[in-house]
Enzyme design. Structure first.
Site, PDB file in Angstrom:
ATOM      1  N   ASP A 184       0.875  -1.172   0.000  1.00 61.60           N
ATOM      2  CA  ASP A 184       0.000   0.000   0.000  1.00 61.60           C
ATOM      3  C   ASP A 184       0.917   1.229   0.000  1.00 61.60           C
ATOM      4  O   ASP A 184       2.129   1.125   0.213  1.00 61.60           O
ATOM      5  CB  ASP A 184      -0.912  -0.027   1.224  1.00 61.60           C
ATOM      6  N   ALA A 185       0.353   2.389  -0.250  1.00 60.93           N
ATOM      7  CA  ALA A 185       1.171   3.589  -0.420  1.00 60.93           C
ATOM      8  C   ALA A 185       2.059   3.831   0.796  1.00 60.93           C
ATOM      9  O   ALA A 185       1.580   3.910   1.930  1.00 60.93           O
ATOM     10  CB  ALA A 185       0.274   4.803  -0.663  1.00 60.93           C
TER      11      ALA A 185
END
Length: 485
Positions: free
Chosen positions: A256-257
């Site tokens: 995820d970011a």
């Protein structure tokens, strides 16, 4: 001294960048030529289909096998339709319908649209089992609260996307559905024993691995039974021992970011987060949305420094870059399908099937429609929602529940009935009180477009559940109420 060119290229091969605006800047294309694995597209990169197709072609001028990813979940999370809302219902609606074949068709339709625009990786589906009614970031992005149902629909979604030639990335491993905080803002904790995780959270991931998902996304959540004090993104026990060894996943692990606070704060910055994620077994590192050339170079430099000082083994980074390259090779070999005329109405037809009505939808002639304002999550972004675009000559107002009184709304409605439209009404500040007080003295129908919790207000004539707030869900609700044009 500058970075060693070979090591810089190796580090870039593990990174998914991003860029601002509808036209890829020169630096975004140049970095691809230098070895950057690819870019993620966000709403700010999307104006219309022709522009998106031109952007992906421009990016591939930098390198023909560049990965181009997007979060196109349908439902409440859409990038292609961020200006209007998605023409597809999201996972909660599909799970409520319970037709696995329909879920596959919807995701194949989404995949065909992406493939036609030159997008090769969809950061979807969300396969978390949403067991917390107060979950602020998953909710209607989940197929439901039953692990068996979620697993079946998750596998169907993966099959649909990949049949269209777009790689699926199932998220968020090992399961974000039991959290009550948002990993964009902090590090959530799922404090559950491993046996419970195996029964509740993990079955959908086993299902998508069996279905051949090309990628799995990590969660920035702490699971003490597995990760100790760290997020799963930094946990070798999660990414290698559990996902690869136990479940047999051989594809690409995407983070995820890393700009999210659940990762960046835990590691002390995006660069250190990248190093820790690689060390734990991640392969392709999504930097985030707010990215420029300087940030990409800084993250690459941190990886190269970690190779020099022993925090990272070269073999591990080569393995990661190799898996990212394998993903790119699969997308090239898979080709892509094109949307059909049938796809255009598929989402709207599906959304109609998801609508549930408790009570009677009678005496709704010319009601006052009141939309109760709800803040959007970072994952959703500011995407229009509600009944407004679908109403035929019916007035609508928008209010903040905590700043509005029942007397005010009764005065505006006069003798007309009131339709209250909201998302996650059970936890909306001031929402339950406003609805209950208003319904005690006025004919009220409620439309819930968020996660369908068990809460039901007393005294309302009808409670309508759409299982999402997409453009398709809004039209379906307006039609059910007899208010659509």
């Amino acid at each position: 001294m500058g970075l060693d060119p070979g090591l810089r290229r190796l580090a870039l091969g593990t990174l998914l960048g991003a860029y601002p605006g509808p036209v890829p800047p020169d630096w975004a294309v140049d970095l691809l030529a230098d070895g950057l694995a690819g870019h993620t597209l966000f709403g700010t990169n999307v104006h219309d289909p022709a522009q998106v197709a031109a952007s992906t072609a421009a990016l591939r001028a930098g390198r023909s096998d560049a990965l181009i990813a997007i979060d196109e979940e349908g439902g409440d999370v859409t990038r292609l339709a961020h200006a209007t809302g998605s023409p597809y219902p999201g996972n909660a609606a599909l799970g409520a319908i319970g037709d696995v074949a329909l879920t596959r068709r919807v995701y194949q339709s989404i995949g065909a649209e992406l493939a036609a625009l030159g997008i090769t990786v969809n950061l979807a589906p969300t396969v978390d089992v949403n067991t917390a009614d107060d979950n602020p970031v998953i909710g209607t992005r989940s197929f439901g609260a039953d692990p068996v149902r979620v697993a079946a629909h998750s596998a169907a979604a993966v099959a649909g996307l990949q049949a269209a030639g777009v790689a699926a990335c199932a998220k968020h491993f090992p399961g974000h559905g039991a959290t009550v905080t948002d990993s964009h803002h902090e590090l959530p904790t799922v404090d559950a024993p491993l046996d419970l995780l195996r029964q509740r959270d993990l079955p959908p991931f086993a299902a998508v691995v069996a279905a051949g998902a090309r990628a799995v996304m990590t969660a920035h959540i702490r699971v003490p039974a597995l990760t100790g004090a760290d997020p799963a993104t930094f946990s070798r026990a999660v990414l290698v021992d559990l996902l690869r060894t136990e479940y047999g996943f051989t594809g690409t692990v995407i983070t995820d970011a890393l700009e999210m606070k659940g990762a960046a704060v835990a590691a002390g910055g995006v660069g250190p987060a990248a190093v820790r994620a690689l060390s734990a077994g991640a392969d392709l590192l999504c930097i985030g949305a707010k990215v420029d050339a300087e940030l990409v170079e800084r993250v690459a430099a941190e990886i190269v420094d970690a190779l020099a000082d022993g925090r990272l083994a070269r073999a591990r980074v080569e393995e990661a870059a190799g898996r990212a390259a394998d993903l790119a090779a699969w997308t090239r070999a898979a080709g892509g399908s094109s949307p059909t005329a049938e796809d255009t109405e598929l989402g709207y037809a599906a959304a109609r099937r998801a609508v549930r009505v408790d009570g009677l939808l009678t005496d709704l002639d010319q009601p006052l429609v009141v939309q109760l304002h709800t803040e959007s999550t970072i994952a959703e972004g500011r995407v229009p929602w509600g009944l407004g675009p679908h109403l035929d000559g019916v007035p609508e107002i928008r209010v903040i529940a905590a700043e509005t009184t029942p007397a005010t709304l009764r005065g505006l409605a006069g003798d007309r009935p009131i339709v209250l439209v909201g998302r996650h009404l059970h936890r909306l500040p001031g929402g339950p009180e406003l609805i209950t007080d208003l319904a005690s003295q006025h004919p009220v129908t409620v439309v819930e477009m968020g996660w369908p919790a068990q809460w039901r207000p007393a005294g309302v004539r009808a409670f309508v559940t759409t299982y999402g707030a997409s453009h398709a869900n809004g039209r379906a609700a307006a039609e059910a109420l007899g208010l659509a044009g």
